[in-house]
Design an enzyme around this catalytic site. Structure first.
Site, short mmCIF file in Angstrom:
data_model
loop_
_atom_site.label_atom_id
_atom_site.label_comp_id
_atom_site.label_asym_id
_atom_site.label_seq_id
_atom_site.Cartn_x
_atom_site.Cartn_y
_atom_site.Cartn_z
N SER A 86 0.84 -1.21 0.00
CA SER A 86 0.00 0.00 0.00
C SER A 86 0.87 1.25 0.00
O SER A 86 2.01 1.24 0.49
CB SER A 86 -0.88 -0.01 1.25
OG SER A 86 -1.52 1.24 1.42
N ASN A 87 0.28 2.33 -0.50
CA ASN A 87 0.95 3.64 -0.39
C ASN A 87 1.17 4.02 1.07
O ASN A 87 1.99 4.89 1.35
CB ASN A 87 0.14 4.71 -1.13
CG ASN A 87 -1.16 5.04 -0.43
OD1 ASN A 87 -1.20 5.91 0.44
ND2 ASN A 87 -2.25 4.36 -0.76
N LYS A 99 2.42 -3.56 5.96
CA LYS A 99 2.71 -3.70 4.53
C LYS A 99 4.22 -3.73 4.30
O LYS A 99 4.71 -4.45 3.42
CB LYS A 99 2.06 -2.56 3.75
CG LYS A 99 0.54 -2.61 3.76
CD LYS A 99 0.01 -3.89 3.13
CE LYS A 99 -1.48 -3.96 3.04
NZ LYS A 99 -1.97 -5.20 2.43
N ARG A 126 -7.08 14.06 -3.55
CA ARG A 126 -5.86 13.25 -3.40
C ARG A 126 -5.80 12.14 -4.44
O ARG A 126 -4.74 11.81 -4.97
CB ARG A 126 -5.81 12.68 -1.97
CG ARG A 126 -4.68 11.69 -1.73
CD ARG A 126 -4.62 11.27 -0.26
NE ARG A 126 -3.69 10.19 -0.06
CZ ARG A 126 -3.99 8.90 -0.15
NH1 ARG A 126 -5.22 8.51 -0.45
NH2 ARG A 126 -3.06 7.99 0.05
N TYR A 151 -1.11 -0.27 10.11
CA TYR A 151 -1.44 -0.93 8.85
C TYR A 151 -0.30 -0.78 7.84
O TYR A 151 0.14 -1.76 7.21
CB TYR A 151 -2.74 -0.31 8.33
CG TYR A 151 -3.04 -0.57 6.87
CD1 TYR A 151 -3.35 -1.84 6.41
CD2 TYR A 151 -3.03 0.48 5.94
CE1 TYR A 151 -3.63 -2.07 5.07
CE2 TYR A 151 -3.31 0.26 4.61
CZ TYR A 151 -3.60 -1.01 4.17
OH TYR A 151 -3.88 -1.25 2.85
N CYS A 161 -7.42 2.12 -5.26
CA CYS A 161 -7.98 1.29 -6.34
C CYS A 161 -9.48 1.14 -6.14
O CYS A 161 -9.94 0.31 -5.35
CB CYS A 161 -7.26 -0.06 -6.34
SG CYS A 161 -7.64 -1.06 -7.78
P1 NAI Z 1 -11.08 -5.30 1.34
O1 NAI Z 1 -11.01 -5.00 2.80
O2 NAI Z 1 -12.27 -4.87 0.58
O3 NAI Z 1 -10.89 -6.87 1.11
C1 NAI Z 1 -10.04 -7.65 1.92
C2 NAI Z 1 -10.59 -9.04 1.93
O4 NAI Z 1 -9.73 -9.85 2.75
C3 NAI Z 1 -12.00 -9.14 2.54
O5 NAI Z 1 -12.90 -9.73 1.64
C4 NAI Z 1 -11.81 -9.99 3.80
O6 NAI Z 1 -12.87 -10.88 4.06
C5 NAI Z 1 -10.53 -10.76 3.46
N1 NAI Z 1 -9.84 -11.20 4.67
C6 NAI Z 1 -9.60 -10.49 5.81
N2 NAI Z 1 -9.01 -11.27 6.74
C7 NAI Z 1 -8.88 -12.50 6.17
C8 NAI Z 1 -8.36 -13.72 6.63
N3 NAI Z 1 -7.87 -13.87 7.88
N4 NAI Z 1 -8.38 -14.78 5.81
C9 NAI Z 1 -8.88 -14.67 4.55
N5 NAI Z 1 -9.40 -13.53 4.05
C10 NAI Z 1 -9.39 -12.45 4.86
O7 NAI Z 1 -9.74 -4.67 0.70
P2 NAI Z 1 -9.48 -4.21 -0.81
O8 NAI Z 1 -9.77 -2.77 -0.91
O9 NAI Z 1 -10.10 -5.16 -1.74
O10 NAI Z 1 -7.88 -4.34 -0.88
C11 NAI Z 1 -7.28 -5.58 -1.17
C12 NAI Z 1 -5.82 -5.53 -0.72
O11 NAI Z 1 -5.18 -4.43 -1.36
C13 NAI Z 1 -5.65 -5.34 0.79
O12 NAI Z 1 -4.51 -6.07 1.22
C14 NAI Z 1 -5.34 -3.84 0.91
O13 NAI Z 1 -4.53 -3.58 2.04
C15 NAI Z 1 -4.60 -3.58 -0.39
N6 NAI Z 1 -4.74 -2.20 -0.82
C16 NAI Z 1 -5.94 -1.76 -1.32
C17 NAI Z 1 -6.07 -0.45 -1.73
C18 NAI Z 1 -7.32 0.06 -2.34
O14 NAI Z 1 -7.33 1.23 -2.75
N7 NAI Z 1 -8.41 -0.72 -2.46
C19 NAI Z 1 -4.95 0.50 -1.58
C20 NAI Z 1 -3.75 -0.07 -1.03
C21 NAI Z 1 -3.66 -1.38 -0.67
C1 15L Z 2 -5.26 1.71 1.35
O1 15L Z 2 -4.25 1.10 1.66
C2 15L Z 2 -6.61 1.18 1.68
O2 15L Z 2 -6.66 -0.22 1.65
C3 15L Z 2 -7.70 1.77 0.78
O3 15L Z 2 -8.96 1.48 1.35
C4 15L Z 2 -7.52 3.26 0.61
O4 15L Z 2 -7.67 3.90 1.84
C5 15L Z 2 -6.14 3.53 0.03
O5 15L Z 2 -5.13 2.94 0.83
C6 15L Z 2 -5.84 5.02 -0.12
O6 15L Z 2 -4.82 5.49 0.39
O7 15L Z 2 -6.65 5.70 -0.79
#
Ligand code: NAI
Ligand code: 15L
Length: 274
Positions: A118-119, A147, A181, A143, A173
């Site tokens: 993540s950023n 990462k 931002r 958090y 994403c």
């Molecule tokens: P999200 O929170 O929507 O999805 C995460 C998924 O992981 C959930 O469906 C949850 O049930 C599952 N999960 C949590 N604990 C678990 C466990 N113990 N075992 C199995 N599954 C588990 O997150 P999102 O937005 O889809 O992001 C996906 C990944 O990308 C995350 O690692 C997040 O940190 C990273 N990320 C996302 C960003 C974004 O803008 N969406 C930005 C930066 C990083």
């Molecule tokens: C993240 O790492 C989070 O998972 C996502 O939900 C957003 O907050 C994203 O960074 C962001 O910086 O926009």
């Protein structure tokens, strides 16, 4: 050259953790051309189509992750805690979960991992700095620290065991940018899928850091050190600029959430012990 070299053939199986989350839900159904079989995994079953199969797995349970990875393949690791949270949550989902992921990858012969960093691993960098893959990490939250830890694990498993990873420091994403931002940080789902294609097809991946942002003219990240991937983001937050400027308040440059790349995360309440 890894210390303990293993034979890891190109995968006919793509395994997606966190397949029920925001990113997983957006990209599943669009990965069928990348492998004979796509295995979607989250804590509970997810809906499948085409060549997809659902296999629930709790990442905190090493044996379950081994069963999920049996037979090897490539892994898109999106599962875990995706926002700031009490340390116990971060510990289980991200520290234990990511350790189990790499340990099961080693034991079951996984070839490549897309590690969703993540950023927030670099959130305390000023927005005046342009970062590249060599820039130091400065996490902005527990958090973000988790990462950095995951990136470290990926590097260990690459140099010691030859498991390749793409360390993707994702910006924001989502379906479309929703604040000013994100004019800098937005990553479209289409550009993410194009990067996944490059990750799978590139003959020698190694373990590079890639910043996950679309072709945003206000971006802070330079991916020129990973030009060998041939990833060319095609979308741009610029297309939403007028709409966002009309709906958002003018930013205060003295606000830490505006001065630093991590945005609001830099001034979030610290979920430490009282
Ligand atoms: P999200 O929170 O929507 O999805 C995460 C998924 O992981 C959930 O469906 C949850 O049930 C599952 N999960 C949590 N604990 C678990 C466990 N113990 N075992 C199995 N599954 C588990 O997150 P999102 O937005 O889809 O992001 C996906 C990944 O990308 C995350 O690692 C997040 O940190 C990273 N990320 C996302 C960003 C974004 O803008 N969406 C930005 C930066 C990083
Ligand atoms: C993240 O790492 C989070 O998972 C996502 O939900 C957003 O907050 C994203 O960074 C962001 O910086 O926009």
């Amino acid at each position: 050259m890894a210390i303990f070299e293993t034979d890891r053939p190109k995968a006919s199986r793509l395994i997606v953790t966190g397949a029920g989350g925001g990113i997983g839900t957006a990209i599943r159904g669009q990965l069928d051309h990348l492998a004979d079989e796509v295995v979607l995994s989250d804590l509970a079953d997810v809906t499948v189509s085409g060549n997809e199969r659902s296999q629930p797995c709790d990442l905190t349970d090493l044996e379950s992750v081994r069963v999920l990875f049996k037979g090897g393949g490539d892994v898109l690791h999106f599962g875990g805690q995706s926002l700031e949270a009490p340390f116990q949550n971060i510990l289980e989902a991200n520290l234990v979960g990511t350790y189990n992921l790499y340990e099961a990858a080693r034991l079951e012969g996984v070839r490549r991992v897309l590690y969703a960093s993540s950023n927030h691993a670099i959130g305390f960098h000023s927005r005046e700095n342009t970062l590249d893959a060599g820039s130091p990490t400065i996490p902005d939250t527990l958090y973000g620290v988790s990462k950095v830890y995951g990136e470290g694990l990926a590097q260990l498993y690459f140099h010691k065991f030859g498991i390749e990873s793409l360390l993707l420091r994702i910006g924001s994403c989502f379906p479309k940018p929703s604040d000013l931002r994100q004019l800098s940080t937005w990553l479209s789902y289409g550009d993410l899928i194009r990067l996944i294609e490059r990750m799978i097809e590139t003959p020698e991946l190694g373990c590079p850091v890639v910043y996950g942002a679309s072709n945003n003219s206000e971006g802070w990240w330079d991916n020129s050190l990973v030009g060998f991937l041939g990833w060319k983001p095609q979308d741009s937050a610029d297309d939403y600029r007028d709409e966002l400027i009309a709906k958002c308040e003018a930013p205060d440059p003295l606000d830490p959430a505006v001065a630093f790349q991590g945005g609001a995360f830099v001034k979030m309440d610290h979920p430490g012990s009282k």
